[in-house]
Design a protein around this motif. Structure first.
Motif, mmCIF file in Angstrom:
data_model
loop_
_atom_site.group_PDB
_atom_site.id
_atom_site.type_symbol
_atom_site.label_atom_id
_atom_site.label_comp_id
_atom_site.label_asym_id
_atom_site.label_seq_id
_atom_site.Cartn_x
_atom_site.Cartn_y
_atom_site.Cartn_z
ATOM 1 N N CYS A 50 -0.490 -0.824 -4.263
ATOM 2 C CA CYS A 50 -1.886 -0.519 -3.918
ATOM 3 C C CYS A 50 -1.943 0.988 -3.688
ATOM 4 O O CYS A 50 -1.505 1.482 -2.649
ATOM 5 C CB CYS A 50 -2.233 -1.315 -2.665
ATOM 6 N N ASP A 97 -14.468 -3.623 0.305
ATOM 7 C CA ASP A 97 -13.967 -3.368 1.659
ATOM 8 C C ASP A 97 -15.141 -2.928 2.530
ATOM 9 O O ASP A 97 -15.631 -1.808 2.393
ATOM 10 C CB ASP A 97 -12.890 -2.276 1.600
ATOM 11 N N ASP A 106 0.858 -1.177 0.000
ATOM 12 C CA ASP A 106 0.000 0.000 0.000
ATOM 13 C C ASP A 106 0.900 1.235 0.000
ATOM 14 O O ASP A 106 1.953 1.252 0.638
ATOM 15 C CB ASP A 106 -0.881 -0.002 1.255
ATOM 16 N N ASP A 153 -3.187 4.201 -2.581
ATOM 17 C CA ASP A 153 -4.175 4.505 -1.541
ATOM 18 C C ASP A 153 -4.473 6.004 -1.514
ATOM 19 O O ASP A 153 -3.760 6.794 -0.890
ATOM 20 C CB ASP A 153 -3.612 4.028 -0.189
ATOM 21 N N ASN A 176 -6.927 1.924 -4.666
ATOM 22 C CA ASN A 176 -7.476 1.907 -3.307
ATOM 23 C C ASN A 176 -7.779 3.340 -2.881
ATOM 24 O O ASN A 176 -6.881 4.025 -2.426
ATOM 25 C CB ASN A 176 -6.466 1.254 -2.345
ATOM 26 N N SER A 177 -8.973 3.853 -3.045
ATOM 27 C CA SER A 177 -10.191 3.100 -3.266
ATOM 28 C C SER A 177 -11.248 4.046 -3.822
ATOM 29 O O SER A 177 -11.043 5.255 -3.869
ATOM 30 C CB SER A 177 -10.692 2.542 -1.922
ATOM 31 N N THR A 178 -12.385 3.469 -4.189
ATOM 32 C CA THR A 178 -13.557 4.268 -4.533
ATOM 33 C C THR A 178 -14.620 4.068 -3.457
ATOM 34 O O THR A 178 -14.638 3.044 -2.783
ATOM 35 C CB THR A 178 -14.146 3.846 -5.896
ATOM 36 N N ILE A 228 -10.329 -1.568 -5.286
ATOM 37 C CA ILE A 228 -10.965 -1.728 -3.970
ATOM 38 C C ILE A 228 -12.096 -0.709 -3.880
ATOM 39 O O ILE A 228 -11.894 0.478 -4.141
ATOM 40 C CB ILE A 228 -9.957 -1.484 -2.826
ATOM 41 N N ALA A 229 -13.306 -1.188 -3.506
ATOM 42 C CA ALA A 229 -14.458 -0.291 -3.332
ATOM 43 C C ALA A 229 -14.950 -0.411 -1.889
ATOM 44 O O ALA A 229 -15.201 -1.514 -1.395
ATOM 45 C CB ALA A 229 -15.563 -0.675 -4.311
ATOM 46 N N LEU A 230 -15.061 0.736 -1.229
ATOM 47 C CA LEU A 230 -15.493 0.778 0.171
ATOM 48 C C LEU A 230 -17.009 0.820 0.267
ATOM 49 O O LEU A 230 -17.662 1.492 -0.552
ATOM 50 C CB LEU A 230 -14.944 2.037 0.848
#
Ligand code: THG
Length: 263
Positions: free
Chosen positions: A73, A160, A43, A75, A96-98, A120-122
């Motif tokens: 990653c 996530d 990350d 971030d 990392n991330s939407t 990665i989607a939160l």
């Protein structure tokens, strides 16, 4: 378990200082130590550093790419920083991330598809982090729908479900596990699941213990990846052990040594 090393983050004083003084060696040593400890990806987060976020991010990525081909990653919540970063990455890249808002997904998902990145989607939208399992499942469904609409493969999508510190949000650790369970059941093929594990123990006294036990529990619930402290040896051992017990790794008496020597 796909281990994303969390340590190249401007939240750590040592990293913030290294970014601000352009001390490439300090970043490269952190990259190499995490990889040697078993991290699969790194990350990279500029955190609260002085200077322009884009410049700092591009410098960090370049420093890391000089010493490894491991996945990076990226971030950042900022689309302009993300776009500049993914276009500058030669290593495999994870965005990392939407957030789960449709308008955000409509920008981040096509960028991931166009550049061949994982995403990665939160489960966060304009209303914030859901309080319960249902809110996370609803947002997870929105994420999966948008990914399919834009043609992002489920193997390239990480959801996530966002873990918060247990000392201020004690219902959340169980809610996150419930959400992983349910989202795995309702989507076929299922996306992958990731957490920023260290959030769970932020400002808690027994940090390492809390993170370690929670990681094992989440792996049992179906977690595939974590942004975590790969330099915490007992944490890495807990992850490997949980996978042996779920038959995701073969058992042998020296399974930890065998796992580490296969890196
Ligand atoms: N999900 C996703 N990405 C994330 C998070 C997430 N990225 C950032 C974060 N959360 C995960 N990474 C960290 C990194 C460090 C810490 C917590 C999470 C941490 N830092 C120390 C602290 O705050 O106590 C810093 C201490 C110091 O200054 O030395 O705990 O959830 N997708």
């Amino acid at each position: 378990m796909f281990v994303i090393g969390e340590r190249i983050n401007g939240m750590f004083t040592e990293v913030r200082k290294a970014v601000e003084s352009r001390d490439k060696g300090a970043i490269q040593r952190l990259a190499q130590r995490q990889l040697a400890a078993g991290a699969d990806a790194l990350d990279v987060n500029v955190g609260p550093t002085r200077g322009k976020a884009v410049d700092n991010m591009l410098w960090l990525i370049e420093a890391v790419q000089e010493v490894t081909h491991a996945p990076i990653c990226v971030d950042t919540p900022k689309f302009d920083v993300m776009e500049a970063a993914v276009r500058a990455c030669r290593n495999p890249t994870i965005m990392n991330s939407t957030k789960a808002s449709p308008a955000e997904l409509d920008r981040f998902v096509p960028l991931a598809v166009e550049t061949g990145c994982r995403l990665i989607a939160l489960t966060i939208d304009e209303t914030g982090v859901p309080r319960d399992v249902d809110g996370r499942v609803t947002m997870g469904a929105t994420i999966v729908t948008k990914a399919m609409e834009h043609g992002l493969a489920m193997t390239d999508l990480f959801i996530d479900p966002v873990i918060l510190p247990v000392n201020v949000a004690p219902k959340q650790p169980a809610a996150v596990m419930g959400a992983i369970n349910q989202l795995k059941l309702i989507s076929d093929p299922a996306p992958m699941f990731v957490l920023g594990l260290s959030n769970v123990s932020q400002n808690c006294k027994e940090r390492s213990l809390l993170s370690r036990i929670y990681l094992a529990m989440c792996i049992g619930a179906g977690l595939n990846a974590a942004i975590m402290d790969a330099l915490d040896e007992e944490l890495m051992q807990a992850a490997i052990t949980a996978e042996v017990l779920l038959e995701k790794q073969l058992y042998c008496d020296d399974y930890i040594a065998a796992y580490m020597s296969s890196r």
